[in-house]
Scaffold this motif. Structure first.
Motif, PDB file in Angstrom:
ATOM      1  N   ILE A   1      -1.988  -1.532  -6.307  1.00  0.00           N
ATOM      2  CA  ILE A   1      -2.625  -2.772  -5.846  1.00  0.00           C
ATOM      3  C   ILE A   1      -1.551  -3.706  -5.300  1.00  0.00           C
ATOM      4  O   ILE A   1      -0.606  -4.068  -5.999  1.00  0.00           O
ATOM      5  CB  ILE A   1      -3.402  -3.447  -6.993  1.00  0.00           C
ATOM      6  CG1 ILE A   1      -4.596  -2.580  -7.388  1.00  0.00           C
ATOM      7  CG2 ILE A   1      -3.863  -4.843  -6.588  1.00  0.00           C
ATOM      8  CD1 ILE A   1      -5.384  -3.102  -8.562  1.00  0.00           C
TER       9      ILE A   1
ATOM     10  N   TYR B   1      -0.638  -7.326  -3.918  1.00  0.00           N
ATOM     11  CA  TYR B   1      -1.177  -8.687  -3.951  1.00  0.00           C
ATOM     12  C   TYR B   1      -0.056  -9.713  -3.847  1.00  0.00           C
ATOM     13  O   TYR B   1       1.122  -9.409  -4.022  1.00  0.00           O
ATOM     14  CB  TYR B   1      -1.984  -8.913  -5.227  1.00  0.00           C
ATOM     15  CG  TYR B   1      -1.182  -8.866  -6.515  1.00  0.00           C
ATOM     16  CD1 TYR B   1      -0.724 -10.040  -7.112  1.00  0.00           C
ATOM     17  CD2 TYR B   1      -0.885  -7.655  -7.135  1.00  0.00           C
ATOM     18  CE1 TYR B   1       0.016 -10.002  -8.290  1.00  0.00           C
ATOM     19  CE2 TYR B   1      -0.158  -7.601  -8.309  1.00  0.00           C
ATOM     20  CZ  TYR B   1       0.289  -8.785  -8.880  1.00  0.00           C
ATOM     21  OH  TYR B   1       1.021  -8.744 -10.036  1.00  0.00           O
TER      22      TYR B   1
ATOM     23  N   SER C   1      -5.803  -7.601   0.392  1.00  0.00           N
ATOM     24  CA  SER C   1      -4.800  -8.106  -0.548  1.00  0.00           C
ATOM     25  C   SER C   1      -5.130  -9.522  -1.018  1.00  0.00           C
ATOM     26  O   SER C   1      -4.753  -9.915  -2.123  1.00  0.00           O
ATOM     27  CB  SER C   1      -3.412  -8.093   0.098  1.00  0.00           C
ATOM     28  OG  SER C   1      -3.054  -6.790   0.489  1.00  0.00           O
TER      29      SER C   1
ATOM     30  N   HIS D   1      -7.471  -8.939  -3.825  1.00  0.00           N
ATOM     31  CA  HIS D   1      -6.687  -8.512  -4.986  1.00  0.00           C
ATOM     32  C   HIS D   1      -5.935  -9.694  -5.600  1.00  0.00           C
ATOM     33  O   HIS D   1      -5.857  -9.821  -6.830  1.00  0.00           O
ATOM     34  CB  HIS D   1      -5.675  -7.442  -4.569  1.00  0.00           C
ATOM     35  CG  HIS D   1      -6.279  -6.134  -4.181  1.00  0.00           C
ATOM     36  ND1 HIS D   1      -7.424  -5.631  -4.749  1.00  0.00           N
ATOM     37  CD2 HIS D   1      -5.874  -5.205  -3.265  1.00  0.00           C
ATOM     38  CE1 HIS D   1      -7.712  -4.459  -4.204  1.00  0.00           C
ATOM     39  NE2 HIS D   1      -6.789  -4.176  -3.302  1.00  0.00           N
TER      40      HIS D   1
ATOM     41  N   TYR E   1      -7.517  -4.238 -12.345  1.00  0.00           N
ATOM     42  CA  TYR E   1      -6.552  -5.321 -12.207  1.00  0.00           C
ATOM     43  C   TYR E   1      -5.777  -5.540 -13.505  1.00  0.00           C
ATOM     44  O   TYR E   1      -4.576  -5.818 -13.478  1.00  0.00           O
ATOM     45  CB  TYR E   1      -7.255  -6.609 -11.776  1.00  0.00           C
ATOM     46  CG  TYR E   1      -7.872  -6.482 -10.408  1.00  0.00           C
ATOM     47  CD1 TYR E   1      -7.076  -6.470  -9.270  1.00  0.00           C
ATOM     48  CD2 TYR E   1      -9.253  -6.323 -10.242  1.00  0.00           C
ATOM     49  CE1 TYR E   1      -7.637  -6.327  -8.001  1.00  0.00           C
ATOM     50  CE2 TYR E   1      -9.817  -6.188  -8.990  1.00  0.00           C
ATOM     51  CZ  TYR E   1      -9.002  -6.187  -7.872  1.00  0.00           C
ATOM     52  OH  TYR E   1      -9.549  -6.025  -6.623  1.00  0.00           O
TER      53      TYR E   1
END
Length: 327
Positions: free
Chosen positions: A109, A111, A249, A252, A283
């Motif tokens: 992920i 971010y 993003s 996220h 997450y």
């Protein structure tokens, strides 16, 4: 089409996914099986053929495992419908529906930190109409955690700019959710809407965001806007802006910041429009700081006080035996 729209309530994106899958399948049948679409019948499509098709997607078209799985999901759904309409094909339908999904590598992920988001939103030129539009667009994407297509489809009447401030978002499967808006976001949005006459009673069904030709944005169009400001922000502070970023993003980033602020996963799920909280848990798994804090809260010191000497060092017989193992 009627089945998808009326019985399944499928969205335009889902219908497009079905269309693309069957275009690819027809290409495969013509190229590899020498069966033209006009001659293709259900009996030509077997479990073995579908497995060959899925492998062709990966080897000849360089599709990822996740794309392969997406195409398989469409095919499974189609053959579920076929057995419902034509029970005589039930056996082969079951065989096709039993094809396993391919294990796909878990994507990292990507971010932005809160400082990174602030830096990104400082980049649009607020002295120009386009810059003010871009600020309203990007800040709304972050503040609501909306998907790119959800933002593209927004109309002016989706915004409630009186307390309690909210945004009505229509997501996957035409499911609607209400997301609260923060006051600073509302201020930016109000100014943008007033400037573009989107607050007028007649403008309720107008697109909230449109391109320079007053047409609906494409995904590529919004991606280009996002990446333009990412590059500007990276020049200001390279360490604050990760190398690989996409519009997603921002979604996220919002999820991670809510998690780090201690917001319950159930509420984050509802804000993001996830079907299951298991998706939202991704997450929590990705946030190293969150995991460390959870471990520290649960930590109990069971270690003895003072220096610890290995027992075997003091045991001469055991020490001799261990040394003899290597001789």
């Amino acid at each position: 089409m009627k089945y998808l729209t009326h019985e399944r309530g499928a969205s335009n994106n889902t219908i497009s996914s079905y269309r693309d899958t069957f275009i690819l399948l027809s290409m495969f049948m013509e190229e590899k099986k020498c069966i033209k679409l006009s001659k293709l019948v259900l009996n030509d499509i077997t479990q073995d053929v579908i497995i060959e098709f899925l492998n062709w997607l990966q080897t000849s078209r360089n599709c990822s495992a996740s794309t392969r799985n997406q195409r398989l999901a469409v095919i499974r759904s189609f053959f579920s419908y076929i057995q419902y309409r034509n029970p005589e094909y039930m056996h082969e339908c079951h065989r096709i529906m039993s094809i396993k999904l391919k294990k796909a590598p878990q994507k990292t992920i990507s971010y932005l930190t809160i400082e990174g988001v602030k830096l990104l939103l400082e980049q649009p030129d607020r002295t120009t109409p386009k810059g003010r539009r871009d600020l309203a667009l990007l800040s709304l994407m972050y503040d609501t955690g909306a998907r790119i297509q959800e933002v593209i489809d927004l109309t002016a009447n989706a915004c409630r700019l009186t307390k309690p401030y909210t945004l009505q978002i229509t997501g996957k499967g035409n499911k609607t959710r209400i997301v609260p808006l923060m006051e600073r976001q509302v201020e930016i949005l109000k100014n943008y809407m007033n400037e573009n006459k989107l607050s007028e009673p007649f403008a309720g069904e107008y697109l909230l965001f449109s391109n320079s030709r007053k047409q609906k944005f494409t995904r590529t169009g919004i991606t280009n806007i996002f990446l333009k400001y990412v590059e500007k922000a990276r020049k200001v502070s390279p360490e604050a802006i990760p190398k690989k970023l996409s519009c997603h993003s921002l979604r996220h980033s919002k999820a991670m910041h809510l998690l780090q602020a201690g917001v319950n996963l159930i509420y984050i799920r509802d804000i993001l429009g996830h079907v299951s909280v298991q998706t939202t848990e991704t997450y929590a798994k990705a946030d190293a700081k969150f995991k460390r804090e959870a471990l520290e809260k649960a930590y109990v010191n069971v270690q003895p006080v003072g220096a610890v000497t290995a027992i075997w060092i003091e045991d001469q017989d055991l020490k001799s035996w261990l040394i003899s193992l290597g001789s």
